[in-house]
Write a protein that holds these residues in place. Structure first.
Motif, PDB file in Angstrom:
ATOM      1  N   VAL A 102       6.338  -6.783 -28.645  1.00 36.86           N
ATOM      2  CA  VAL A 102       6.065  -5.784 -29.676  1.00 36.86           C
ATOM      3  C   VAL A 102       5.888  -6.513 -30.996  1.00 36.86           C
ATOM      4  N   GLU A 103       4.822  -6.204 -31.698  1.00 42.09           N
ATOM      5  CA  GLU A 103       4.576  -6.786 -33.015  1.00 42.09           C
ATOM      6  C   GLU A 103       4.395  -5.659 -34.023  1.00 42.09           C
ATOM      7  N   GLU A 104       4.975  -5.834 -35.194  1.00 42.80           N
ATOM      8  CA  GLU A 104       4.863  -4.828 -36.243  1.00 42.80           C
ATOM      9  C   GLU A 104       3.994  -5.341 -37.383  1.00 42.80           C
ATOM     10  N   HIS A 105       3.310  -4.410 -38.042  1.00 37.81           N
ATOM     11  CA  HIS A 105       2.536  -4.779 -39.217  1.00 37.81           C
ATOM     12  C   HIS A 105       3.479  -5.319 -40.288  1.00 37.81           C
ATOM     13  N   GLU A 106       2.928  -6.068 -41.224  1.00 36.19           N
ATOM     14  CA  GLU A 106       3.764  -6.598 -42.306  1.00 36.19           C
ATOM     15  C   GLU A 106       4.476  -5.457 -43.027  1.00 36.19           C
ATOM     16  N   SER A 110       3.547   1.037 -41.512  1.00 36.80           N
ATOM     17  CA  SER A 110       2.132   1.313 -41.255  1.00 36.80           C
ATOM     18  C   SER A 110       1.763   1.239 -39.780  1.00 36.80           C
ATOM     19  N   GLY A 111       2.637   0.650 -38.941  1.00 39.42           N
ATOM     20  CA  GLY A 111       2.332   0.667 -37.521  1.00 39.42           C
ATOM     21  C   GLY A 111       2.789  -0.568 -36.770  1.00 39.42           C
ATOM     22  N   TYR A 112       2.422  -0.614 -35.498  1.00 38.38           N
ATOM     23  CA  TYR A 112       2.829  -1.702 -34.608  1.00 38.38           C
ATOM     24  C   TYR A 112       1.916  -1.690 -33.389  1.00 38.38           C
ATOM     25  N   TRP A 113       2.054  -2.725 -32.541  1.00 44.32           N
ATOM     26  CA  TRP A 113       1.321  -2.722 -31.285  1.00 44.32           C
ATOM     27  C   TRP A 113       2.190  -3.311 -30.185  1.00 44.32           C
ATOM     28  N   ILE A 114       1.939  -2.833 -28.961  1.00 41.04           N
ATOM     29  CA  ILE A 114       2.681  -3.269 -27.781  1.00 41.04           C
ATOM     30  C   ILE A 114       1.715  -3.993 -26.859  1.00 41.04           C
ATOM     31  N   ASN A 121      -4.016  -9.885 -10.642  1.00 41.73           N
ATOM     32  CA  ASN A 121      -3.477  -8.867  -9.743  1.00 41.73           C
ATOM     33  C   ASN A 121      -4.610  -8.068  -9.098  1.00 41.73           C
ATOM     34  N   PRO A 122      -4.324  -7.304  -8.043  1.00 43.72           N
ATOM     35  CA  PRO A 122      -5.373  -6.558  -7.336  1.00 43.72           C
ATOM     36  C   PRO A 122      -5.755  -5.241  -7.993  1.00 43.72           C
ATOM     37  N   TYR A 123      -5.123  -4.902  -9.119  1.00 45.12           N
ATOM     38  CA  TYR A 123      -5.343  -3.587  -9.716  1.00 45.12           C
ATOM     39  C   TYR A 123      -6.433  -3.577 -10.783  1.00 45.12           C
ATOM     40  N   PHE A 124      -6.401  -4.531 -11.689  1.00 45.24           N
ATOM     41  CA  PHE A 124      -7.406  -4.561 -12.764  1.00 45.24           C
ATOM     42  C   PHE A 124      -7.677  -5.988 -13.209  1.00 45.24           C
ATOM     43  N   GLU A 125      -8.758  -6.144 -13.972  1.00 43.06           N
ATOM     44  CA  GLU A 125      -9.198  -7.474 -14.393  1.00 43.06           C
ATOM     45  C   GLU A 125      -8.508  -7.951 -15.673  1.00 43.06           C
ATOM     46  N   ASN A 126      -8.029  -7.027 -16.504  1.00 43.87           N
ATOM     47  CA  ASN A 126      -7.459  -7.381 -17.807  1.00 43.87           C
ATOM     48  C   ASN A 126      -6.275  -8.333 -17.665  1.00 43.87           C
ATOM     49  N   LYS A 127      -6.201  -9.292 -18.571  1.00 44.14           N
ATOM     50  CA  LYS A 127      -5.041 -10.167 -18.660  1.00 44.14           C
ATOM     51  C   LYS A 127      -4.011  -9.597 -19.640  1.00 44.14           C
ATOM     52  N   VAL A 128      -4.520  -8.846 -20.625  1.00 42.84           N
ATOM     53  CA  VAL A 128      -3.633  -8.250 -21.632  1.00 42.84           C
ATOM     54  C   VAL A 128      -4.044  -6.797 -21.854  1.00 42.84           C
ATOM     55  N   LEU A 129      -3.062  -5.906 -21.849  1.00 40.32           N
ATOM     56  CA  LEU A 129      -3.280  -4.503 -22.208  1.00 40.32           C
ATOM     57  C   LEU A 129      -2.483  -4.226 -23.482  1.00 40.32           C
ATOM     58  N   THR A 130      -3.168  -3.700 -24.485  1.00 42.85           N
ATOM     59  CA  THR A 130      -2.528  -3.474 -25.783  1.00 42.85           C
ATOM     60  C   THR A 130      -2.642  -2.013 -26.188  1.00 42.85           C
ATOM     61  N   LYS A 131      -1.533  -1.469 -26.645  1.00 40.49           N
ATOM     62  CA  LYS A 131      -1.546  -0.134 -27.246  1.00 40.49           C
ATOM     63  C   LYS A 131      -1.147  -0.307 -28.703  1.00 40.49           C
ATOM     64  N   LYS A 132      -2.056   0.073 -29.601  1.00 40.67           N
ATOM     65  CA  LYS A 132      -1.872  -0.189 -31.031  1.00 40.67           C
ATOM     66  C   LYS A 132      -1.709   1.120 -31.791  1.00 40.67           C
ATOM     67  N   PHE A 133      -0.774   1.121 -32.754  1.00 40.97           N
ATOM     68  CA  PHE A 133      -0.482   2.316 -33.537  1.00 40.97           C
ATOM     69  C   PHE A 133      -0.699   2.034 -35.021  1.00 40.97           C
ATOM     70  N   ASN A 134      -1.570   2.812 -35.639  1.00 47.77           N
ATOM     71  CA  ASN A 134      -1.723   2.809 -37.091  1.00 47.77           C
ATOM     72  C   ASN A 134      -1.200   4.159 -37.577  1.00 47.77           C
ATOM     73  N   LEU A 135      -0.049   4.148 -38.230  1.00 50.46           N
ATOM     74  CA  LEU A 135       0.669   5.387 -38.507  1.00 50.46           C
ATOM     75  C   LEU A 135       0.344   6.014 -39.858  1.00 50.46           C
ATOM     76  N   GLY A 136      -0.600   5.453 -40.577  1.00 50.05           N
ATOM     77  CA  GLY A 136      -1.096   6.102 -41.782  1.00 50.05           C
ATOM     78  C   GLY A 136      -0.155   6.090 -42.962  1.00 50.05           C
ATOM     79  N   ALA A 137       0.815   5.170 -42.986  1.00 40.47           N
ATOM     80  CA  ALA A 137       1.743   5.109 -44.110  1.00 40.47           C
ATOM     81  C   ALA A 137       1.072   4.567 -45.367  1.00 40.47           C
ATOM     82  N   VAL A 138      -0.039   3.854 -45.178  1.00 44.47           N
ATOM     83  CA  VAL A 138      -0.773   3.293 -46.319  1.00 44.47           C
ATOM     84  C   VAL A 138      -2.012   4.150 -46.581  1.00 44.47           C
TER      85      VAL A 138
END
Length: 254
Positions: A102-106, A110-114, A121-138
């Motif tokens: 988990v990484e947070e914006h400075e 204002s948000g973070y991403w996971i 693996n046999p399920y998908f090609e992606n090496k990294v899956l990211t869910k990013k949140f921009n929470l509109g505090a700025v």
């Protein structure tokens, strides 16, 4: 229904005194609000400072975690809330989860991403899956979240195959915001109220070890309880033997 309290009639002098008192209270409240705002700014600065100090330890912890197979999926399965949206097929998929971070914006408001890092693996090609949140505090922006498009392998799309299997089997999950893990990951309709993301960020990520060790802790507690029972049983046996010896001595004496 409770009746509305009636204010007693007041003289002009009393009204003037009350007006002055209300203005004084409002002035004090403005000072309190200003201090609260200043405190929030300073707390934010302290939190940002310690986020930076914690970061190398999080990185070191992740390097060590990678030496333990299935660490993250085990921690997720043992988590009382996160496990509720995890289907058996998804658990098999998450066996390939190599790293979570988990990484947070400075500006942490204002948000973070996971980030979910996967081995091949046999399920998908992606090496990294990211869910990013921009929470509109700025700049009062509208809160949004985005998810990496998953490149599913043929006939492996769990967002499609799982609902069909669950419907065919007549399986119904509890009344939850999300029915499955990957349904949560791909849904971005309400980023400001994403309970699963907040659980990952504010609970699982902060101390995953406590969830990885849950079964071991429970076993140790059970062993302790069993041991206590054995001690009690042993004490009772000793007392019975002593009582029998006393009875034998009394019979001999008589």
């Amino acid at each position: 229904m409770a009746s509305v309290a009636k204010k007693p009639k007041k003289s002009m002098d009393a009204l003037e005194d009350e007006s002055e008192a209300l203005e004084a209270i409002d002035s004090c409240q403005n000072e309190i609000d200003a201090l609260n705002e200043k405190a929030s700014e300073e707390i934010l600065q302290v939190e940002q400072k310690y986020n930076a100090l914690r970061k190398p330890y999080y990185q070191k912890r992740n390097e060590i975690i990678q030496r333990i197979p299935s660490f993250w999926v085990t921690a997720i399965v043992n988590h009382p809330q996160l496990s509720r949206i995890l289907e058996e097929e998804e658990e098999e998929c998450l066996q390939f989860l190599d790293k979570l971070e988990v990484e947070e914006h400075e500006n942490i408001k204002s948000g973070y991403w996971i980030n979910f890092y996967f081995d091949e693996n046999p399920y998908f090609e992606n090496k990294v899956l990211t869910k990013k949140f921009n929470l509109g505090a700025v700049n009062n922006e509208t809160p949004v979240s985005t998810s990496t498009p998953i490149k599913w392998n043929p006939d492996r799309d769990l967002t499609k195959t799982l609902p069909k299997k669950m419907a065919a089997a007549g399986r119904r999950k509890r009344h939850l915001q999300y029915r499955t893990f990957f349904e949560w990951f791909t849904d971005n309709n309400d980023p400001i109220n994403d309970d699963i993301a907040e659980l990952i960020k504010d609970d699982l990520w902060l101390n995953p070890l406590q969830y990885y060790l849950v079964p071991d802790v429970e076993v140790e507690q059970e062993d302790d309880e069993d041991g206590e029972g054995e001690d009690d049983f042993g004490e009772e046996a000793d007392e019975e033997e002593e009582a029998e010896e006393v009875e034998d001595e009394e019979e001999k004496a008589s």
